[in-house]
Design a protein around this motif. Structure first.
Motif, PDB file in Angstrom:
ATOM      1  N   TYR A 265       0.834  -1.204   0.000  1.00  0.00           N
ATOM      2  CA  TYR A 265       0.000   0.000   0.000  1.00  0.00           C
ATOM      3  C   TYR A 265       0.863   1.245   0.000  1.00  0.00           C
ATOM      4  N   LYS A 266       0.407   2.257  -0.766  1.00  0.00           N
ATOM      5  CA  LYS A 266       1.070   3.549  -0.778  1.00  0.00           C
ATOM      6  C   LYS A 266       0.012   4.638  -0.810  1.00  0.00           C
ATOM      7  N   LYS A 267       0.023   5.502   0.193  1.00  0.00           N
ATOM      8  CA  LYS A 267      -0.901   6.630   0.213  1.00  0.00           C
ATOM      9  C   LYS A 267      -0.309   7.754  -0.623  1.00  0.00           C
ATOM     10  N   ILE A 268      -1.024   8.142  -1.680  1.00  0.00           N
ATOM     11  CA  ILE A 268      -0.562   9.229  -2.529  1.00  0.00           C
ATOM     12  C   ILE A 268      -1.052  10.558  -1.982  1.00  0.00           C
ATOM     13  N   ASP A 269      -2.330  10.656  -1.683  1.00  0.00           N
ATOM     14  CA  ASP A 269      -2.891  11.788  -0.952  1.00  0.00           C
ATOM     15  C   ASP A 269      -4.191  11.295  -0.320  1.00  0.00           C
TER      16      ASP A 269
ATOM     17  N   VAL B 186       5.933  13.375 -14.553  1.00  0.00           N
ATOM     18  CA  VAL B 186       5.696  12.188 -13.735  1.00  0.00           C
ATOM     19  C   VAL B 186       5.293  12.547 -12.313  1.00  0.00           C
ATOM     20  N   LYS B 187       5.683  13.734 -11.838  1.00  0.00           N
ATOM     21  CA  LYS B 187       5.387  14.133 -10.460  1.00  0.00           C
ATOM     22  C   LYS B 187       3.973  14.688 -10.296  1.00  0.00           C
ATOM     23  N   LYS B 188       3.250  14.888 -11.416  1.00  0.00           N
ATOM     24  CA  LYS B 188       1.903  15.437 -11.344  1.00  0.00           C
ATOM     25  C   LYS B 188       0.876  14.312 -11.420  1.00  0.00           C
TER      26      LYS B 188
ATOM     27  N   ASN C 182      11.687   9.463 -21.248  1.00  0.00           N
ATOM     28  CA  ASN C 182      12.339  10.486 -20.435  1.00  0.00           C
ATOM     29  C   ASN C 182      11.355  11.240 -19.554  1.00  0.00           C
ATOM     30  N   HIS C 183      10.050  11.195 -19.873  1.00  0.00           N
ATOM     31  CA  HIS C 183       9.054  11.867 -19.042  1.00  0.00           C
ATOM     32  C   HIS C 183       8.460  10.943 -17.981  1.00  0.00           C
ATOM     33  N   ASP C 184       8.819   9.668 -17.982  1.00  0.00           N
ATOM     34  CA  ASP C 184       8.076   8.690 -17.195  1.00  0.00           C
ATOM     35  C   ASP C 184       8.621   8.401 -15.807  1.00  0.00           C
ATOM     36  N   HIS C 185       9.783   8.888 -15.467  1.00  0.00           N
ATOM     37  CA  HIS C 185      10.218   8.630 -14.098  1.00  0.00           C
ATOM     38  C   HIS C 185      11.032   9.772 -13.532  1.00  0.00           C
ATOM     39  N   ASP C 186      10.987   9.854 -12.227  1.00  0.00           N
ATOM     40  CA  ASP C 186      11.677  10.889 -11.465  1.00  0.00           C
ATOM     41  C   ASP C 186      13.147  10.502 -11.351  1.00  0.00           C
TER      42      ASP C 186
ATOM     43  N   ASN D 247      10.704   9.145  -3.687  1.00  0.00           N
ATOM     44  CA  ASN D 247      10.557   9.803  -4.987  1.00  0.00           C
ATOM     45  C   ASN D 247       9.078   9.932  -5.327  1.00  0.00           C
ATOM     46  N   LYS D 248       8.802  10.694  -6.375  1.00  0.00           N
ATOM     47  CA  LYS D 248       7.418  11.024  -6.714  1.00  0.00           C
ATOM     48  C   LYS D 248       6.866  10.157  -7.846  1.00  0.00           C
ATOM     49  N   ASN D 249       7.414   8.972  -8.014  1.00  0.00           N
ATOM     50  CA  ASN D 249       6.879   8.065  -9.028  1.00  0.00           C
ATOM     51  C   ASN D 249       5.598   7.437  -8.507  1.00  0.00           C
TER      52      ASN D 249
END
Length: 381
Positions: free
Chosen positions: A45-49, A138-140, A170-174, A181-183
Motif C-alpha cells: 500500500y502507498k498513500k498518494i494523498d 511524472v510528479k503530477k 524520459n518523461h516517465d520517471h523521477d 521519490n514522486k513516481n
C-alpha cells in the motif's frame, strides 16, 4: 492496470478514493473456480494523498496456463473478474504498439477510438507495448489520471486483461533516484530480479528505476531498455541477454528502447542550441552495434513524435528494422534536423501499430488516426 513482470508473472496496480480495510488480491488459472484454486496475496500500500490510495501486487508464475483470472477486493466488496488470455508459444499473439501520448489527451482519445475499432474486428490485443512517455510530468498526479489512465479506461478498457510491456521514456520517471521519490505509478518493474522488499516504504538506490528486463511473446523475445538511465548494470544485462539461448533461439528478436538510435525530426533550437542532439547518443553509439552484432530483427522506439521505419542490411547480410512510433497523441515533430538516408517510410501524423507474431511470421501494420494503413512490413522464417 496489469503489466507483464517477466515471463509468466504480472504486476497489477489499482487505486481507491479511501483506504481499504483488509485489501486482498486473488488469482487463479485455467478458468477454475476461484474458491478451489485461487491464491491470495495481500497487496502493498502507498498513500498518494487523501483521495488516492494505491495498491499493487506481483503474482505468478502462471506456467503455461492459457487463461489467468484475478479479482481485487476488501472485506466487503470485490471487483469483477478480469481475464488474461495467453496463447500458446506457436499461436498468434496480437500486440498493440503505441508511444508518446503525453500532454495530448484529446488526440490520444482519438487514436484510442480508432484502436478500439481495429481490435473489435481483430480481437483484443494480448499485449500492449508502450514505448514510453505516457505522461508529461511524472510528479503530477493529474497527468497520470488525465493523460494515461482515464483515456485507456474510458475508450479501450484493455488494460485489465492485456498486460502492458512498459518501456520508460524520459518523461516517465523521477530521476532523483532516492527515497520518497514522486513516481506515483512508474514502479511496475520494481524488484523484477528480486521481489524482496516490495512493501518497504522507501525506495533505496533508485530501485524503482530498474526497468530493463526481457520477456517472451510467442516466438519473439523482447528486450526492454531504459534509455534515460544508462548504467554498467544495464549494459551488462543487455550483452548477457543478447547472447542468451532464450534470445538467440527466438524466431524473432526485438529490442524496445524509448530514444531511437537514429533521430531525424526534433525542434531545431533544442537540437542544435540546447545540444539535445547528444541526448541518448549512447543508444546509437553503444547499444546499436550490439543490436547488429547479435542479430536483432526489430528496434522499437518512441521519443520523436511521428512515424518512421527503416529496414537496412547489415554487413553480414541480415536485415535490421528500426521503427519510431511516437505518435499516440503528443505534439507532433514536423521539422527535420538530420537526414540519415535510411528511412523507407515517414508519416508526420498521429498513429498506432498492430504487431502480430505467429509461429513463422511477424507482421507490422501502422495505421493513422483515421484507421488507414500508412506502412507495412513482415518477416517470415
Amino acid at each position: 492496470m496489469v503489466f507483464e513482470h517477466g515471463d509468466g508473472r504480472y504486476y497489477v496496480v489499482w487505486e481507491t478514493t479511501c483506504s481499504s480495510e483488509s485489501p486482498l488480491f486473488r488469482w487463479w488459472v485455467d478458468g477454475g473456480a476461484y474458491n478451489k484454486s485461487a491464491q491470495h496475496i495481500e497487496p502493498w500500500y502507498k498513500k498518494i494523498d487523501s483521495n488516492h490510495h494505491r495498491y499493487a501486487v506481483i503474482f505468478g508464475p502462471v506456467d503455461q496456463a492459457p487463461i489467468v483470472q484475478y479479482q481485487v477486493m476488501n472485506f466487503r466488496l470485490s471487483s469483477k473478474t478480469y481475464t488474461i488470455h495467453r496463447p500458446g508459444p506457436l499461436d498468434q499473439h496480437r500486440v498493440l504498439v503505441i508511444a508518446d501520448n503525453q500532454n495530448g489527451p484529446k488526440e490520444f482519445r482519438q487514436v484510442l477510438s480508432t484502436i478500439h475499432n481495429h481490435y473489435t474486428e481483430a480481437g483484443n490485443p494480448h499485449f500492449i507495448l508502450h514505448a514510453g512517455d505516457a505522461v508529461q510530468v511524472v510528479k503530477k498526479l493529474s497527468n497520470w489520471q488525465n493523460q494515461f489512465f482515464s483515456p485507456m479506461e474510458d475508450i479501450v478498457d484493455y488494460h485489465h486483461g492485456s498486460p502492458v510491456i512498459f518501456v520508460p521514456g524520459n518523461h516517465d520517471h523521477d530521476k532523483a533516484r532516492g527515497p520518497n521519490n514522486k513516481n506515483y505509478y512508474a514502479d511496475m518493474y520494481h524488484g523484477i530480479k528480486d521481489t524482496d522488499g516490495l512493501s518497504d516504504s522507501k525506495v533505496v538506490n533508485g530501485q524503482y528505476h530498474r526497468f530493463f528486463h526481457s520477456v517472451s511473446v510467442g516466438n519473439a523475445r523482447i528486450i526492454v531498455l531504459d534509455a534515460e538511465c544508462p548504467s554498467k548494470e544495464q549494459t551488462k544485462f543487455l550483452q548477457s541477454e543478447l547472447e542468451s539461448a532464450a534470445f538467440q533461439n527466438a524466431r524473432f528478436r526485438i529490442v524496445s528502447v524509448h530514444i531511437p538510435p537514429y533521430i531525424e525530426y526534433w525542434d531545431p533550437f533544442a537540437w542544435n542550441v540546447k545540444n539535445e542532439k547528444h541526448w541518448g547518443e549512447h543508444v546509437r553509439l553503444e547499444y546499436d552495434p550490439l543490436f547488429r552484432k547479435h542479430g536483432v530483427d526489430l528496434v522499437i522506439s518512441g521519443h520523436q513524435h511521428n512515424y518512421q521505419r527503416a529496414t537496412v542490411q547489415n554487413s553480414d547480410g541480415n536485415a535490421i528494422t528500426y521503427a519510431i512510433v511516437g505518435g499516440a497523441g503528443g505534439t507532433l515533430d514536423l521539422r527535420q534536423v538530420e537526414d540519415w538516408k535510411m528511412y523507407n517510410s515517414t508519416y508526420l501524423g498521429h498513429h498506432f501499430v498492430s504487431l502480430t507474431i505467429d509461429d513463422s511470421k511477424l507482421e507490422w501494420s501502422a495505421y493513422n488516426a483515421s484507421g488507414s494503413v500508412i506502412d507495412e512490413f513482415r518477416i517470415e522464417r
